[in-house]
Design a protein around this motif. Sequence first.
Motif, PDB file in Angstrom:
ATOM      1  N   MET A 195       0.849  -1.198   0.000  1.00 44.07           N
ATOM      2  CA  MET A 195       0.000   0.000   0.000  1.00 44.07           C
ATOM      3  C   MET A 195       0.882   1.245   0.000  1.00 44.07           C
ATOM      4  O   MET A 195       1.904   1.301   0.678  1.00 44.07           O
ATOM      5  N   ALA A 196       0.484   2.231  -0.759  1.00 44.31           N
ATOM      6  CA  ALA A 196       1.263   3.465  -0.877  1.00 44.31           C
ATOM      7  C   ALA A 196       1.215   4.248   0.430  1.00 44.31           C
ATOM      8  O   ALA A 196       0.238   4.207   1.165  1.00 44.31           O
ATOM      9  N   ARG A 197       2.329   4.961   0.686  1.00 41.58           N
ATOM     10  CA  ARG A 197       2.331   5.871   1.836  1.00 41.58           C
ATOM     11  C   ARG A 197       1.392   7.026   1.553  1.00 41.58           C
ATOM     12  O   ARG A 197       1.156   7.382   0.406  1.00 41.58           O
ATOM     13  N   ARG A 198       0.862   7.619   2.608  1.00 39.03           N
ATOM     14  CA  ARG A 198       0.043   8.814   2.447  1.00 39.03           C
ATOM     15  C   ARG A 198       0.911   9.928   1.886  1.00 39.03           C
ATOM     16  O   ARG A 198       2.108   9.972   2.149  1.00 39.03           O
ATOM     17  N   PRO A 199       0.339  10.847   1.106  1.00 41.84           N
ATOM     18  CA  PRO A 199       1.119  11.949   0.564  1.00 41.84           C
ATOM     19  C   PRO A 199       1.890  12.673   1.656  1.00 41.84           C
ATOM     20  O   PRO A 199       1.338  13.011   2.703  1.00 41.84           O
ATOM     21  N   GLY A 200       3.181  12.840   1.419  1.00 39.68           N
ATOM     22  CA  GLY A 200       4.018  13.541   2.382  1.00 39.68           C
ATOM     23  C   GLY A 200       4.393  12.721   3.601  1.00 39.68           C
ATOM     24  O   GLY A 200       5.106  13.203   4.472  1.00 39.68           O
ATOM     25  N   GLU A 201       3.920  11.460   3.676  1.00 40.61           N
ATOM     26  CA  GLU A 201       4.231  10.621   4.828  1.00 40.61           C
ATOM     27  C   GLU A 201       5.740  10.388   4.901  1.00 40.61           C
ATOM     28  O   GLU A 201       6.419  10.266   3.887  1.00 40.61           O
ATOM     29  N   ARG A 202       6.236  10.301   6.093  1.00 37.86           N
ATOM     30  CA  ARG A 202       7.678  10.138   6.275  1.00 37.86           C
ATOM     31  C   ARG A 202       8.159   8.782   5.776  1.00 37.86           C
ATOM     32  O   ARG A 202       7.464   7.793   5.865  1.00 37.86           O
ATOM     33  N   ARG A 203       9.357   8.788   5.228  1.00 38.98           N
ATOM     34  CA  ARG A 203       9.984   7.560   4.755  1.00 38.98           C
ATOM     35  C   ARG A 203      10.528   6.797   5.952  1.00 38.98           C
ATOM     36  O   ARG A 203      10.552   7.322   7.075  1.00 38.98           O
ATOM     37  N   PRO A 204      10.990   5.558   5.754  1.00 43.76           N
ATOM     38  CA  PRO A 204      11.548   4.789   6.874  1.00 43.76           C
ATOM     39  C   PRO A 204      12.692   5.512   7.589  1.00 43.76           C
ATOM     40  O   PRO A 204      12.907   5.313   8.781  1.00 43.76           O
ATOM     41  N   ALA A 213       2.180   7.533  -8.661  1.00 47.35           N
ATOM     42  CA  ALA A 213       1.107   8.306  -9.297  1.00 47.35           C
ATOM     43  C   ALA A 213       0.952   9.697  -8.701  1.00 47.35           C
ATOM     44  O   ALA A 213       1.159   9.920  -7.510  1.00 47.35           O
ATOM     45  N   ALA A 214       0.548  10.611  -9.577  1.00 42.65           N
ATOM     46  CA  ALA A 214       0.085  11.940  -9.183  1.00 42.65           C
ATOM     47  C   ALA A 214      -1.356  12.047  -9.655  1.00 42.65           C
ATOM     48  O   ALA A 214      -1.784  11.299 -10.533  1.00 42.65           O
ATOM     49  N   ALA A 215      -2.097  12.964  -9.072  1.00 39.65           N
ATOM     50  CA  ALA A 215      -3.467  13.212  -9.516  1.00 39.65           C
ATOM     51  C   ALA A 215      -3.763  14.693  -9.360  1.00 39.65           C
ATOM     52  O   ALA A 215      -3.211  15.359  -8.481  1.00 39.65           O
ATOM     53  N   MET A 216      -4.643  15.184 -10.231  1.00 37.74           N
ATOM     54  CA  MET A 216      -5.133  16.553 -10.096  1.00 37.74           C
ATOM     55  C   MET A 216      -6.651  16.501 -10.064  1.00 37.74           C
ATOM     56  O   MET A 216      -7.290  15.936 -10.953  1.00 37.74           O
ATOM     57  N   GLY A 217      -7.218  17.074  -9.011  1.00 37.56           N
ATOM     58  CA  GLY A 217      -8.657  17.134  -8.853  1.00 37.56           C
ATOM     59  C   GLY A 217      -9.064  18.470  -8.277  1.00 37.56           C
ATOM     60  O   GLY A 217      -8.214  19.225  -7.794  1.00 37.56           O
ATOM     61  N   ASP A 218     -10.367  18.738  -8.306  1.00 34.80           N
ATOM     62  CA  ASP A 218     -10.825  20.055  -7.866  1.00 34.80           C
ATOM     63  C   ASP A 218     -11.959  20.032  -6.850  1.00 34.80           C
ATOM     64  O   ASP A 218     -12.302  21.057  -6.289  1.00 34.80           O
ATOM     65  N   ASP A 219     -12.572  18.846  -6.599  1.00 31.95           N
ATOM     66  CA  ASP A 219     -13.722  18.841  -5.701  1.00 31.95           C
ATOM     67  C   ASP A 219     -13.806  17.517  -4.956  1.00 31.95           C
ATOM     68  O   ASP A 219     -12.996  16.618  -5.170  1.00 31.95           O
ATOM     69  N   TYR A 220     -14.812  17.381  -4.110  1.00 30.68           N
ATOM     70  CA  TYR A 220     -14.910  16.227  -3.217  1.00 30.68           C
ATOM     71  C   TYR A 220     -14.894  14.879  -3.927  1.00 30.68           C
ATOM     72  O   TYR A 220     -14.391  13.910  -3.385  1.00 30.68           O
ATOM     73  N   GLY A 221     -15.422  14.821  -5.145  1.00 28.33           N
ATOM     74  CA  GLY A 221     -15.409  13.564  -5.887  1.00 28.33           C
ATOM     75  C   GLY A 221     -14.008  13.056  -6.186  1.00 28.33           C
ATOM     76  O   GLY A 221     -13.822  11.887  -6.515  1.00 28.33           O
ATOM     77  N   ASP A 222     -13.008  13.926  -6.068  1.00 29.76           N
ATOM     78  CA  ASP A 222     -11.618  13.565  -6.347  1.00 29.76           C
ATOM     79  C   ASP A 222     -10.820  13.274  -5.077  1.00 29.76           C
ATOM     80  O   ASP A 222      -9.681  12.804  -5.147  1.00 29.76           O
ATOM     81  N   LEU A 223     -11.400  13.552  -3.923  1.00 28.28           N
ATOM     82  CA  LEU A 223     -10.647  13.521  -2.676  1.00 28.28           C
ATOM     83  C   LEU A 223     -10.075  12.142  -2.339  1.00 28.28           C
ATOM     84  O   LEU A 223      -8.907  12.026  -1.960  1.00 28.28           O
ATOM     85  N   ALA A 224     -10.856  11.093  -2.499  1.00 27.19           N
ATOM     86  CA  ALA A 224     -10.359   9.755  -2.163  1.00 27.19           C
ATOM     87  C   ALA A 224      -9.146   9.397  -3.011  1.00 27.19           C
ATOM     88  O   ALA A 224      -8.164   8.842  -2.502  1.00 27.19           O
ATOM     89  N   LEU A 225      -9.184   9.728  -4.296  1.00 27.41           N
ATOM     90  CA  LEU A 225      -8.041   9.441  -5.167  1.00 27.41           C
ATOM     91  C   LEU A 225      -6.842  10.301  -4.787  1.00 27.41           C
ATOM     92  O   LEU A 225      -5.709   9.807  -4.722  1.00 27.41           O
ATOM     93  N   LEU A 226      -7.066  11.565  -4.509  1.00 28.75           N
ATOM     94  CA  LEU A 226      -5.969  12.444  -4.101  1.00 28.75           C
ATOM     95  C   LEU A 226      -5.287  11.919  -2.841  1.00 28.75           C
ATOM     96  O   LEU A 226      -4.067  12.036  -2.685  1.00 28.75           O
ATOM     97  N   ARG A 227      -6.061  11.325  -1.956  1.00 23.34           N
ATOM     98  CA  ARG A 227      -5.485  10.788  -0.716  1.00 23.34           C
ATOM     99  C   ARG A 227      -4.682   9.508  -0.944  1.00 23.34           C
ATOM    100  O   ARG A 227      -3.913   9.116  -0.079  1.00 23.34           O
ATOM    101  N   ARG A 228      -4.853   8.841  -2.074  1.00 24.57           N
ATOM    102  CA  ARG A 228      -4.154   7.595  -2.349  1.00 24.57           C
ATOM    103  C   ARG A 228      -2.830   7.779  -3.085  1.00 24.57           C
ATOM    104  O   ARG A 228      -1.906   6.996  -2.920  1.00 24.57           O
TER     105      ARG A 228
END
Length: 195
Positions: free
Chosen positions: A1-10, A118-133
């Motif tokens: 599973m991917a780390r959360r955006p900006g999550e610290r590395r080991p 992966a990177a993602a660009m979104g603008d509203d709540y429908g994109d939030l779950a993907l942005l968090r991944r």
Amino acid sequence: MARRPGERRPDGRAPSLAALLKSVRILFLDVDGVLTDGSIILLPGGDEQKIFDVKDGTGIVWASWIGLRVALVTGRKSLALEERARELRILHLRQKAVDKVAAAREILEECHLDFSQAAAMGDDYGDLALLRRVALPTCPADAHTDLRRECLWQSRYPGGHGAVRELVEKIIRARKLMPEILRKYGLRQMQPRSA
């Protein structure tokens, strides 16, 4: 599973924006509010007309030149979008995507990639779950305030007005590949104008 955006590395350090820009192999884009300004013109018969910015299209072409995959994941469906995706040779298009994370996961599996690439660009709540991944969540300048808080990078431009181009160019410059882009236009490098 991917780390959360900006999550610290080991090693305890958070990855830098430059490191994330260099590691991205696929860019997921919402459409309405990202590739367009969010306006929708409904046509008789239920289809939609959309207005796309040529600068964003250029950015998507540049992405293909450096081997960066682009995928469009949207909750709506339109023939105009299908035509634009064909024009730009975008191979991954998911319309009527109720679950954007599931749609992205399917595309990642096809490409043998994962959310950490992966990177993602979104603008509203429908994109939030993907942005968090994804490893690098981004948004246009006019994204909803709650989304801007979640993103590691925000464009200076609103959706449909060059935000995607700015992100792709930032990735290219982080990889020091701008000279390759300029060579495609027969240019060596840009010289500043003298006053």
